[in-house]
Scaffold this motif. Structure first.
Motif, short mmCIF file in Angstrom:
data_model
loop_
_atom_site.label_atom_id
_atom_site.label_comp_id
_atom_site.label_asym_id
_atom_site.label_seq_id
_atom_site.Cartn_x
_atom_site.Cartn_y
_atom_site.Cartn_z
N VAL A 185 -8.13 -4.45 0.79
CA VAL A 185 -9.05 -3.57 0.06
C VAL A 185 -8.31 -2.33 -0.43
N GLY A 186 -7.46 -1.75 0.43
CA GLY A 186 -6.73 -0.55 0.05
C GLY A 186 -5.80 -0.78 -1.12
N CYS A 187 -5.07 -1.89 -1.11
CA CYS A 187 -4.14 -2.18 -2.21
C CYS A 187 -4.88 -2.43 -3.52
N CYS A 188 -5.98 -3.18 -3.46
CA CYS A 188 -6.72 -3.48 -4.69
C CYS A 188 -7.37 -2.22 -5.26
N TYR A 189 -7.83 -1.33 -4.39
CA TYR A 189 -8.40 -0.07 -4.88
C TYR A 189 -7.30 0.83 -5.44
N ALA A 190 -6.12 0.79 -4.84
CA ALA A 190 -5.00 1.59 -5.35
C ALA A 190 -4.65 1.19 -6.78
N LEU A 191 -4.69 -0.11 -7.09
CA LEU A 191 -4.46 -0.55 -8.47
C LEU A 191 -5.46 0.09 -9.41
N GLU A 192 -6.72 0.14 -8.97
CA GLU A 192 -7.77 0.74 -9.80
C GLU A 192 -7.50 2.22 -10.02
N LEU A 193 -7.13 2.93 -8.95
CA LEU A 193 -6.88 4.37 -9.07
C LEU A 193 -5.70 4.66 -9.99
N LEU A 194 -4.71 3.77 -10.00
CA LEU A 194 -3.54 3.97 -10.86
C LEU A 194 -3.77 3.46 -12.28
N GLY A 195 -4.87 2.74 -12.52
CA GLY A 195 -5.14 2.22 -13.86
C GLY A 195 -4.27 1.04 -14.24
N VAL A 196 -3.81 0.26 -13.26
CA VAL A 196 -2.91 -0.86 -13.54
C VAL A 196 -3.70 -2.02 -14.12
N GLU A 197 -3.22 -2.56 -15.24
CA GLU A 197 -3.89 -3.68 -15.90
C GLU A 197 -3.03 -4.94 -15.96
N LEU A 219 -12.75 4.39 1.44
CA LEU A 219 -13.27 3.06 1.11
C LEU A 219 -13.00 2.10 2.26
N ILE A 220 -11.80 2.13 2.83
CA ILE A 220 -11.49 1.25 3.95
C ILE A 220 -12.44 1.50 5.11
N GLU A 221 -12.70 2.77 5.43
CA GLU A 221 -13.59 3.11 6.53
C GLU A 221 -15.02 2.63 6.27
N ALA A 222 -15.41 2.59 5.01
CA ALA A 222 -16.75 2.09 4.67
C ALA A 222 -16.84 0.58 4.85
N LEU A 270 0.83 -1.20 0.00
CA LEU A 270 0.00 0.00 0.00
C LEU A 270 0.87 1.25 0.00
N GLY A 271 1.96 1.23 0.77
CA GLY A 271 2.86 2.38 0.80
C GLY A 271 3.46 2.69 -0.55
N THR A 272 3.90 1.67 -1.27
CA THR A 272 4.53 1.92 -2.57
C THR A 272 3.51 2.38 -3.60
N LEU A 273 2.26 1.89 -3.52
CA LEU A 273 1.23 2.34 -4.46
C LEU A 273 0.81 3.77 -4.18
N VAL A 274 0.76 4.13 -2.91
CA VAL A 274 0.47 5.53 -2.56
C VAL A 274 1.63 6.42 -3.00
N GLY A 298 1.36 7.46 -6.44
CA GLY A 298 0.37 8.47 -6.77
C GLY A 298 -1.06 8.10 -6.46
N ALA A 299 -1.33 6.89 -5.94
CA ALA A 299 -2.69 6.53 -5.58
C ALA A 299 -3.17 7.44 -4.44
N ASP A 300 -4.40 7.92 -4.53
CA ASP A 300 -4.95 8.90 -3.60
C ASP A 300 -5.30 8.24 -2.27
N LEU A 301 -4.52 8.52 -1.22
CA LEU A 301 -4.74 7.88 0.08
C LEU A 301 -6.07 8.31 0.70
N ASP A 302 -6.53 9.53 0.46
CA ASP A 302 -7.81 9.97 1.01
C ASP A 302 -8.95 9.12 0.47
N ARG A 303 -8.95 8.84 -0.82
CA ARG A 303 -10.00 8.01 -1.40
C ARG A 303 -9.89 6.57 -0.91
N ILE A 304 -8.66 6.10 -0.78
CA ILE A 304 -8.45 4.74 -0.26
C ILE A 304 -8.95 4.64 1.18
#
Length: 455
Positions: free
Chosen positions: A197-209, A34-37, A18-22, A25-31
């Motif tokens: 959840v945070g790491c998987c969402y970070a992939l989405e935010l970065l557009g990693v395929e 989602l985690i809090e939800a 999670l640290g390296t994805l943030v 450039g992955a947005d930690l506030d959005r992550i």
């Protein structure tokens, strides 16, 4: 296509990933939102600058807020219904939060499952004063229910659920039980849910395929837990890292954790293989908490883009066959299968064959190396007796993906470039359809909003 290349020096855990994805450039506030939800317990999620051996990056800390108070509140609320914290079957298996308790290098609360005797109590670890009360336990289905109850991108949900299933299956294999009987200690499970959840969402935010993973370092010796010594790497980690390349080190720490291994194994299975070459877009460093003996405790991620150069020509293969005796529904399904199997494009055109018979002409565009496997798929899925093929030259625009904010939410857009300048922009339909359903509008409205700004 954006892809991720991971190079591990100090290991891989959920918080390091999670640290390296943030840091990429992955947005930690959005992550965090989602985690809090997803996670019912209050968690403190913080980002701090970190460095070692001349390297600098990000460290993510995920810690329970006032866990003892929260556990006591939950126990009091459950008291009329549960006479004892250990009211569960005797063959019950749960994860023990021994990474935090026993001083392993990554402060992330990853769970190691183990057989749990009814009435067993945990001894305090070094530095702990007294035994802490057990938090409530969650099983795999409980965690999947938490993830399933929250609105999130479909791929994020799929990857997070697949990671937890993989983690539970590995623990079940070690303990000779079933994934459904694996339970995770409450605080550890909260941390693991946040990591995954945070790491998987970070992939989405970065557009990693797509993903590439370099050799992973393995610790030496044994790992001490409340039930004695276990080999290092932990048995579940060994199961999860099957077919990965590892490098033995002299570090007496658990370098790759079960949660980190489960994320990497799931991503490698679910994402596309990374191409051999790419253009570097960004680089990030994620640091673990503990200082290792002979190496920095860091994981590096490089975000790259696989893009053809403007005007780049490549030689492809066309496969073609006429089908006058195939159910059109078979052909529709086959087109999807061909694309998933590596075809660059696939299509069907209505034609008329001899004696006026209506038919479909199936066409496939693919790389020459993929032609044999795609031919086999066509023969298996249709009644055709022959497939024509020939080579063609294709000139491709350079292209990249970018995420555009619209009034309806984020939408990925494919941008085509000629001689270094963008000349076309196409929104991803799946994103448009998802945003349209959420906002009660049409995909066309979302697409128009995504392409509203000029090139």
């Amino acid at each position: 296509m954006k892809f991720l290349s991971l190079d591990s020096v100090g290991g891989a855990s959920g918080d390091m990933l999670l640290g390296t994805l943030v840091d990429l450039g992955a947005d930690l506030d959005r992550i965090t939102k989602l985690i809090e939800a997803v996670v019912p317990e209050p968690l403190a999620i913080t980002r701090e600058a970190a460095g070692d051996a001349g390297l600098h990056g990000t460290r993510i800390r995920i810690t329970p807020e006032a866990p003892t108070v929260w556990i006591a509140q939950q126990a009091a609320a459950a008291a009329p219904h549960h006479a004892h914290a250990h009211d569960h079957p005797h063959d019950h298996v749960h994860g023990h939060d021994h990474d935090r308790a026993h001083g392993h290098p990554h402060d992330h609360g990853h769970d190691h499952g183990h057989a749990h005797d009814h009435g067993h109590t945990h001894s305090p670890s070094a530095g702990e004063g007294a035994s802490k009360p057990h938090a409530p336990h969650r099983g795999l289905n409980d965690i999947l229910a938490l993830i399933g109850a929250v609105e999130m991108p479909a791929r994020t949900r799929h990857l997070a659920e697949a990671t937890f299933r993989r983690l539970a299956e590995a623990e079940a294999r070690i303990h000779n039980t079933t994934p459904e009987t694996i339970h995770f200690h409450e605080v550890g499970a909260a941390d693991a849910i946040a990591d995954i959840v945070g790491c998987c969402y970070a992939l989405e935010l970065l557009g990693v395929e797509a993903l590439r993973v370099g050799p992973l370092p393995a610790g030496c010796g044994t790992i001490r837990c409340a039930h004695g010594e276990m080999p290092n790497p932990a048995p579940a980690t060994q199961v999860l890292l099957h077919d990965f390349v590892v490098t033995q080190t002299d570090e007496p720490f658990e370098l790759v954790t079960p949660t980190g291994a489960a994320l990497l194994a799931t991503w490698r299975a679910e994402l596309k293989p990374a191409p051999a070459t790419g253009r570097i877009l960004a680089s990030g460093m994620g640091f673990g908490t503990w200082k290792l003996k002979q190496r920095p405790n860091v994981l590096r991620a490089t975000l790259l883009e696989a893009a053809s150069e403007p005007g780049d020509r490549e030689t492809l293969t066309v496969l073609e066959t006429n089908l006058d005796d195939a159910n059109p529904q078979w052909v529709g399904d086959l087109i999807g299968c061909l694309l998933k199997a590596g075809a660059r494009d696939a299509w069907a055109v209505p034609i008329v064959m001899k004696k006026g018979r209506p038919a479909l002409k199936l066409g496939v565009l693919c790389a020459p190396d993929d032609a044999a496997s795609l031919r086999r798929l066509i023969f298996q899925a249709t009644p055709t007796f022959g497939i024509r093929e020939w080579s063609v030259a294709r000139t491709a625009l350079a292209r990249h993906h970018e995420t555009v904010e619209t009034p309806y939410g984020p939408v990925r857009v494919k941008v085509g470039e000629l001689e270094g300048r963008p000349i076309s922009r196409t929104p991803e339909f799946d994103d448009c359809a998802t945003r349209a359903r959420e906002a009660g509008v049409t995909p066309r409205q979302v697409a128009e909003a995504a392409t509203a700004r000029p090139l």
